[in-house]
Design an enzyme around this catalytic site. Structure first.
Site, PDB file in Angstrom:
ATOM      1  N   ASP A 143      83.909  77.668 145.071  1.00  0.00           N
ATOM      2  CA  ASP A 143      83.072  78.534 144.430  1.00  0.00           C
ATOM      3  C   ASP A 143      82.436  79.477 145.138  1.00  0.00           C
ATOM      4  OD1 ASP A 143      82.084  79.098 141.928  1.00  0.00           O
ATOM      5  OD2 ASP A 143      81.306  77.329 141.168  1.00  0.00           O
ATOM      6  N   ASP A 178      83.639  80.502 133.315  1.00  0.00           N
ATOM      7  CA  ASP A 178      82.511  79.337 133.268  1.00  0.00           C
ATOM      8  C   ASP A 178      82.428  78.953 131.770  1.00  0.00           C
ATOM      9  OD1 ASP A 178      82.200  78.623 135.616  1.00  0.00           O
ATOM     10  OD2 ASP A 178      80.033  79.513 135.908  1.00  0.00           O
TER      11      ASP A 178
END
Length: 729
Positions: free
Chosen positions: A478, A548
């Site tokens: 990430d 997301d």
């Protein structure tokens, strides 16, 4: 042969499977663009370049007032010699001037495709797959050499472009701009497509007519960004999904970029793409070189769909690498939306135990397993196990999950550091920063300075130790913020504007080392979801967490826009709980499953809180997806219903020999007394018959493609279907 050179007329003709790209050396060595489009047999040029004396267009040769670089369609224009349009390269000289005059110097035709030093790029496995033209330009005054690389793939309508710059002179030169490609079209009757967006709302499709002047998309955030994707296309106004011309430009790079189209005074269109010149420079000492990233150019005469499928095939087979390039991807469950930071070994094993009973194949432990990480204020950079949460460590947890028949995966964010961390307290200058300026935080974190080799080596060491410590089969990598105060303590003042690009080179170095050392780990890229969904990352990690935003209806547009360039097998797509955590929407479990199955299926919820009925649905979805995932992940994608034009959505995936297909349809909002809908399928063999497994009906491929297939009447919002088609023998 894909590349032909006519020495009499100094014409280069690049031929791909169904397209031609033609350029010519004119006058005193200027490289002009003649044509890019549908394939032609010869280069007799029925529409040669024309010249006339135009007011305020200056002339490099005063004896010929008709010739000016201001109107010449060029391949790689420089600045200061009668061309007033956007240059491809801009160089500052020691005397303060910034003029370069690049002329043809030399060329060679090479078999195969050379690698790009320290950069990701498409590749070949056999030299017979492609040919490469290295076309060298030279500025006599400075001894600057600029090599333009054109690689033509034999079986795809693909030309890749990259530029290699050499300072062979005696003075230092400062590159303030160096694009990877330029194409000058001799007309402007096009529309430009790009993929704008935002965090949790990535890759919308925007299509607007070109206007006079410069229009551009770019990122200056340090990553390719949620806000824009490093891709544009030019299309004819009449171009549709299935018909018309499309020209695609995709940048194989993960940092700041710019793609621009300038329509000039005579309605020509200049397309330029490369590293964003804003806040960029690169010092070239005598003898030093600079390599630009690659641009992948795709031509289609059969609409946007054919352009996309060309990108998909190339990126699946000749950009992605490693063991997982051709392997079916596992169905995973991630604990993030189930627990966030609030978990321990017992709760994780409870989720894993329940998930294993449904047939889910991989458990991913997300943020919160390291340091003292109970929230997002601390511990990034401290890559050691949080023994309060996991007293027996990662190895014990991973083995326990393996015993349940599941693989074990892990979330990391190695490019970041928390101010409240042991790493930052020990090395406060290891982050990007500018002296005497505040260090702006985002998500309570700073960005480690990957332009520094010592930082890269330390991060590599720490992550390597973690990956060697447990049976880890998957890593979610990430990156949760954009860059600010971009500066490096390790660079002198005159090189500070190199920091952002050096950061990306450092990142690529780390990823190359890790993916080489751990070839059996599946790496997935993430940047707050889709903030770094670009070809550069796909070179190292064959899939990306698409967004997301896990809401199924939001995902229709996100996944549709993403598919314009990127294959379905590169998209991570999960079923999450309702009400959805991002938008609060409540959608049927079946619909959430269908949308997630249109990419790489996963789950993002607490299975210990689900009903028996919902757990049974997961088991059924897992079994169905296992039967279709090869077709979804590696087949050809045809977009059937565009959610940007109407609320509904439909795609079909077809395997290579057209013996199997998977059809998805989502009707967003029901309507009282509404119409009956049908969808015309695509990509099938019209001469074959297909049985729909879910209904038992048999239809001809021609019937399904030309007449259309009825879809169920939407008696409630968010109704969906997923039908499997199999060739009837």
């Amino acid at each position: 042969m894909s590349i032909h050179y006519d020495s009499n007329n100094k014409i280069f003709h690049l031929k791909s499977k169904k397209s031609s790209y033609i350029m010519q050396v004119v006058k005193e060595g200027y490289l002009a663009h003649l044509y890019w489009g549908k394939k032609v047999r010869e280069t007799r040029i029925p529409n040669p370049l024309r010249f006339m004396d135009r007011g305020f267009s200056a002339n490099p040769d005063k004896r010929d007032r008709a010739f000016s670089l201001d109107t010449l369609p060029q391949e790689y224009p420089s600045y200061g010699n009668t061309d007033f349009r956007n240059p491809s390269i801009h160089i500052e000289l020691p005397n303060g001037a910034s003029i370069t005059d690049l002329r043809y110097h030399h060329h060679e035709i090479l078999s195969g495709k050379p690698d790009l030093e320290d950069l990701p790029a498409t590749y070949v496995e056999d030299d017979s797959e492609a040919e490469t033209l290295r076309l060298q330009l030279k500025d006599e005054e400075t001894d600057l050499y600029v090599s333009l690389f054109y690689t033509v793939y034999q079986e795809l309508d693909v030309i890749t472009r990259a530029v290699f710059v050499e300072n062979n002179g005696t003075n230092e030169l400062l590159l303030s701009k160096v694009a990877s490609m330029n194409v000058d079209f001799r007309e402007s009757q096009y529309e430009m497509i790009n993929l704008p967006g935002a965090h949790v709302r990535e890759r919308d499709m925007e299509r607007l007519p070109l206007r006079r002047g410069k229009q551009s998309v770019e990122s200056s955030r340090g990553a390719s960004s949620h806000q824009q994707n490093p891709f544009i296309a030019l299309v004819r106004p009449e171009t549709t999904e299935c018909t018309g011309e499309a020209y695609g430009f995709s940048f194989v790079y993960s940092g700041n970029f710019e793609a621009s189209v300038e329509v000039d005074q005579t309605s020509q269109s200049r397309v330029t793409m490369g590293i964003n010149s804003f806040d960029f420079s690169w010092l070239l000492e005598p003898g030093e070189t600079f390599q630009t990233p690659e641009v992948v150019m795709v031509y289609s005469s059969e609409g946007l769909g054919e352009m996309s499928r060309t990108y998909h095939k190339l990126y699946r087979e000749r950009l992605c690498r490693g063991a997982f390039r051709d392997q079916e991807r596992p169905i995973l469950i991630n604990n993030w939306e189930a627990t966030y930071f609030d978990f321990n070994e017992e709760s994780i094993l409870e989720i894993a135990d329940q998930a294993s009973k449904t047939g889910i194949e991989l458990f991913v432990l997300d943020d919160g397993w390291f340091g003292k990480r109970d929230d997002d204020h601390t511990s990034l950079g401290d890559w050691f196990v949080n023994k309060w949460k996991l007293p027996n460590g990662l190895n014990h947890l991973g083995k326990k999950i393996n015993e349940k028949g599941m693989q074990f995966g892990l979330w990391v964010e190695p490019e970041m550091v928390s101010v409240n961390s042991e790493l930052y307290r020990k090395h406060p200058d290891w982050c990007l920063h500018v002296p005497d300026r505040r260090r702006s935080e985002s998500r309570n974190q700073l960005v480690l300075d990957f332009s520094r080799s010592d930082v890269c080596e330390e991060v590599l060491s720490r992550i390597t130790s973690i990956l060697e410590s447990a049976p880890i089969h998957y890593v979610k990598w990430d990156m949760n913020r954009s860059m600010t105060e971009i500066g490096s303590k390790s660079l002198p003042a005159k090189r500070q504007r190199e920091t952002a690009h050096r950061y990306i080179l450092g990142l690529y170095w780390v990823l190359e080392k890790l993916t080489t050392r751990f070839p059996n780990i599946l790496f997935e890229s993430c940047s707050g979801g889709g903030g770094r969904f670009d070809p550069g990352m796909l070179y190292y990690m064959p899939q990306t967490w698409t967004s997301d935003n896990t809401d199924a209806i939001s995902r229709l547009r996100i996944q549709y826009g993403t598919s314009l360039v990127y294959p379905s097998g590169s998209m991570g797509s999960h079923v999450s709980e309702v009400p959805n955590h991002q938008v609060g929407r409540v959608t049927p479990f079946e619909t959430r499953g269908h949308v997630a199955m249109d990419g790489n299926l996963g789950y993002e919820l607490d299975v210990t809180k689900l009903s028996d009925e919902e757990l049974q649905q997961i088991s059924e979805q897992v079994q169905v997806y296992q039967s279709i995932r090869k077709t979804v992940q590696f087949g050809d994608l045809y977009r059937l219903v565009d959610p940007f034009q109407c609320q509904n959505y439909s795609t079909i995936h077809v395997n290579e020999n057209k013996s199997e297909a998977v059809f998805f349809y989502v009707h967003v909002l029901a309507e009282a007394n509404g119409p009956f809908d049908k969808v015309k399928l695509d990509g099938l063999n019209p001469d074959k018959d297909y049985r729909i497994i879910e209904t038992g009906e048999v239809f001809g491929g021609d019937e399904l493609m030309y007449m259309g297939l009825n879809v169920p009447y939407p008696d409630h919002d968010f109704k969906s279907v997923m039908w499997r088609l199999i060739e009837q023998q």
